[in-house]
Design an enzyme around this catalytic site. Structure first.
Site, PDB file in Angstrom:
ATOM      1  N   GLY A 276       0.808  -1.213   0.000  1.00  0.00           N
ATOM      2  CA  GLY A 276       0.000   0.000   0.000  1.00  0.00           C
ATOM      3  C   GLY A 276       0.836   1.255   0.000  1.00  0.00           C
ATOM      4  O   GLY A 276       2.064   1.216   0.037  1.00  0.00           O
ATOM      5  N   SER A 277       0.133   2.367  -0.028  1.00  0.00           N
ATOM      6  CA  SER A 277       0.825   3.651  -0.163  1.00  0.00           C
ATOM      7  C   SER A 277       1.298   4.185   1.176  1.00  0.00           C
ATOM      8  O   SER A 277       1.997   5.193   1.230  1.00  0.00           O
ATOM      9  CB  SER A 277      -0.116   4.661  -0.811  1.00  0.00           C
ATOM     10  OG  SER A 277      -1.224   4.854   0.045  1.00  0.00           O
ATOM     11  N   CYS A 278       0.903   3.561   2.273  1.00  0.00           N
ATOM     12  CA  CYS A 278       1.215   4.143   3.588  1.00  0.00           C
ATOM     13  C   CYS A 278       2.183   3.321   4.425  1.00  0.00           C
ATOM     14  O   CYS A 278       3.240   3.826   4.814  1.00  0.00           O
ATOM     15  CB  CYS A 278      -0.069   4.357   4.379  1.00  0.00           C
ATOM     16  SG  CYS A 278      -1.065   5.667   3.697  1.00  0.00           S
ATOM     17  N   PHE A 279       1.816   2.080   4.735  1.00  0.00           N
ATOM     18  CA  PHE A 279       2.635   1.324   5.701  1.00  0.00           C
ATOM     19  C   PHE A 279       4.117   1.278   5.318  1.00  0.00           C
ATOM     20  O   PHE A 279       4.962   1.662   6.131  1.00  0.00           O
ATOM     21  CB  PHE A 279       2.087  -0.106   5.873  1.00  0.00           C
ATOM     22  CG  PHE A 279       0.858  -0.211   6.739  1.00  0.00           C
ATOM     23  CD1 PHE A 279       0.231   0.920   7.256  1.00  0.00           C
ATOM     24  CD2 PHE A 279       0.323  -1.445   7.058  1.00  0.00           C
ATOM     25  CE1 PHE A 279      -0.901   0.818   8.044  1.00  0.00           C
ATOM     26  CE2 PHE A 279      -0.809  -1.563   7.856  1.00  0.00           C
ATOM     27  CZ  PHE A 279      -1.424  -0.421   8.346  1.00  0.00           C
ATOM     28  N   ASP A 282       5.661   4.902   5.338  1.00  0.00           N
ATOM     29  CA  ASP A 282       5.671   5.578   6.634  1.00  0.00           C
ATOM     30  C   ASP A 282       6.628   4.911   7.617  1.00  0.00           C
ATOM     31  O   ASP A 282       7.318   5.591   8.380  1.00  0.00           O
ATOM     32  CB  ASP A 282       4.254   5.624   7.224  1.00  0.00           C
ATOM     33  CG  ASP A 282       3.350   6.563   6.435  1.00  0.00           C
ATOM     34  OD1 ASP A 282       3.875   7.293   5.562  1.00  0.00           O
ATOM     35  OD2 ASP A 282       2.130   6.571   6.676  1.00  0.00           O
TER      36      ASP A 282
END
Ligand code: UDX
Length: 452
Positions: A276-279, A282
């Protein structure tokens, strides 16, 4: 309130549409004319469940307008929310878009008489808002923070559920430079039922966002590590282990004798890794920030390392069984990083397909909606890579199938379809959602994550 939102990507557009639906007057700003044209033609530039309907409604009622004109947007609003991308590159977060937006807004604030609040919604590492953003705004505007307001208001939106998550938040975190900034920002969230509003300083707000994502990602890697131990031990199944562990009432309480089944326990299931684009972005950014700040992180570093290995373990297990993958047709069930999205960013399927191709396999990927996005990363050449939405095409004469994304469509595939269509009956279940017994009953060799 009159709100301008800079950046009409995933976060900016969802924020704009949802705030407009709550009665605010929203101006969405983006430098890309084609994106603004799409919005004005009532087409969402990104796919997100429920977003397009709501966007059409708020545009038609005049509550949301979209433009490339930043100056008039800032001049005609009380708050500017920065929602531009903060990619991870060269071993750290890339804050160029944030810096540019802050500079442009600051330059406009120079000529603005009325009090204006600048809010950072993009995910940024701690100290970004109270150093970089504040300094740039002050330099560009010739004003001091306090003359203008400054807040940091992270988002906690899951892809596929972003509208629901925005409208029914668990908490609203407002990091504020001063009380006036906080009080102004609070009005944005009036009418969001009883979600608690958390008033913290700017850097704490930034840290809350990273911690939330790092914790969830770590749960996944923890479950995967336990799964790897189980794989090395005959007759222990990680699924049974974790299901039992999470029946502890501290994870899964009972109310009126009914298990609550909090969603968090789904992050404690072993699988072929998170994406995904976050985990991934980040956690890596937090690691890099931590090192810069003077602490070498241990646990979150391992979270990333475990996650990197996880997809490749599927291939190793397959290779042990088939001996060689050269020339073998492998069906990949699912390309998206999770079900109900077309997003393939950092999806475990990318590492799996690349590894298969390196080993000379022929890859037949299927996904209900993510094929087009995968084409941009690993293009179909019809020699070694094919994409389709039809699982029967993928399974036909396949030497193996690997389930990567737990789409309902794949869970529902009749077991006989595997046994009748495939050439060699080997199925690797990367999410532990297939019917093991049913597959074994029809002669399929079932290989599951976390099961020897
Ligand atoms: C995540 C956070 O959940 C959200 O709060 C934040 O704002 C952005 O990042 P998202 O990237 O949409 O949202 O994904 P999420 O649904 O949380 O899934 C992330 C990863 O966890 C995926 O790879 C998914 O496969 C995995 N996951 C998700 C599980 O293992 N179990 C689940 O129940 C849900």
């Amino acid at each position: 309130m009159k709100i301008s939102i800079i950046g009409t990507g995933y976060v900016g557009l969802v924020t704009g549409v949802c705030l407009a639906s709550k009665g605010h007057d929203v101006i969405c700003v983006d430098q890309k004319q084609e994106v603004i044209d799409k919005i004005n033609n009532l087409i969402t530039p990104i796919y997100e469940s429920g977003l397009e309907e709501l966007m059409i409604k708020v545009i038609k009622t005049g509550k949301l307008v979209a433009t490339t004109d930043l100056k008039s947007s800032v001049m005609n609003s009380e708050i500017s929310i920065i929602a531009v991308g903060t990619p991870f590159g060269n071993d750290k977060i890339d804050l160029r878009h944030i810096e540019k937006s802050a500079w442009e807004i600051g330059s406009i604030l120079m000529d603005k008489e009325h009090y204006h609040v600048v809010c950072v919604k993009s995910t940024v590492i701690p100290t970004t808002t109270d150093t970089l953003v504040k300094n740039v705004l002050e330099s560009a505007s010739g004003k001091k923070a306090g003359d203008f307001g400054l807040t940091m208001n992270p988002e906690f939106l899951r892809e596929g559920k972003a509208v629901e998550d925005f409208m029914y938040p668990d908490r609203i975190v407002i990091g504020a430079y001063d009380n006036r900034s906080f009080e102004t920002m609070k009005h944005v969230y009036e009418g969001f039922f009883d979600a608690p509003i958390i008033n913290v300083n700017l850097r704490t707000a930034e840290m809350i966002k990273y911690t939330a994502n790092a914790l969830l990602a770590t749960l996944i890697s923890f479950a995967n590590e336990i799964g790897s131990i189980c794989e090395k031990t005959k007759d222990i199944d990680v699924k049974e282990v974790m299901e039992s562990v999470t029946l502890d009432k501290r994870f899964n309480p009972r109310i009126n004798n009914q298990l609550v089944n909090p969603e968090m326990i789904n992050y404690l299931k072993a699988g072929c890794g998170f994406g995904g684009s976050c985990f991934p972005k980040d956690v890596k950014a937090l690691i890099s920030y931590s090192k810069w700040a003077g602490y070498v992180p241990q646990i979150i570093d391992a979270t990333i390392r475990v996650n990197k290995e996880q997809p490749l373990k599927m291939i190793n297990r397959l290779e042990e069984i088939l001996r060689t993958l050269k020339g073998k047709k492998v069906a990949i069930l699912g390309l998206a990083f999770k079900p109900d999205t077309d997003d393939v960013r950092e999806s475990p399927s990318i590492a799996i397909i690349n590894s298969l191709l390196e080993k000379g396999a022929l890859v037949y990927g299927i996904d209900p909606i993510a094929n087009q996005n995968m084409q941009k990363i690993i293009p179909e050449d019809r020699k070694s890579v094919w994409y389709s939405t039809d699982y029967k095409e993928a399974l036909k004469d396949a030497d193996a199938a690997i389930l990567v994304t737990s789409w309902a469509e794949f869970i529902d595939i009749p077991t006989q379809d595997f046994s009748q269509l495939m050439k060699t009956l080997v199925v690797v279940d990367g999410r532990r959602v297939l019917n093991k017994k049913g597959l074994e009953d029809v002669g399929v060799m079932y290989i599951g994550v976390g099961l020897s």
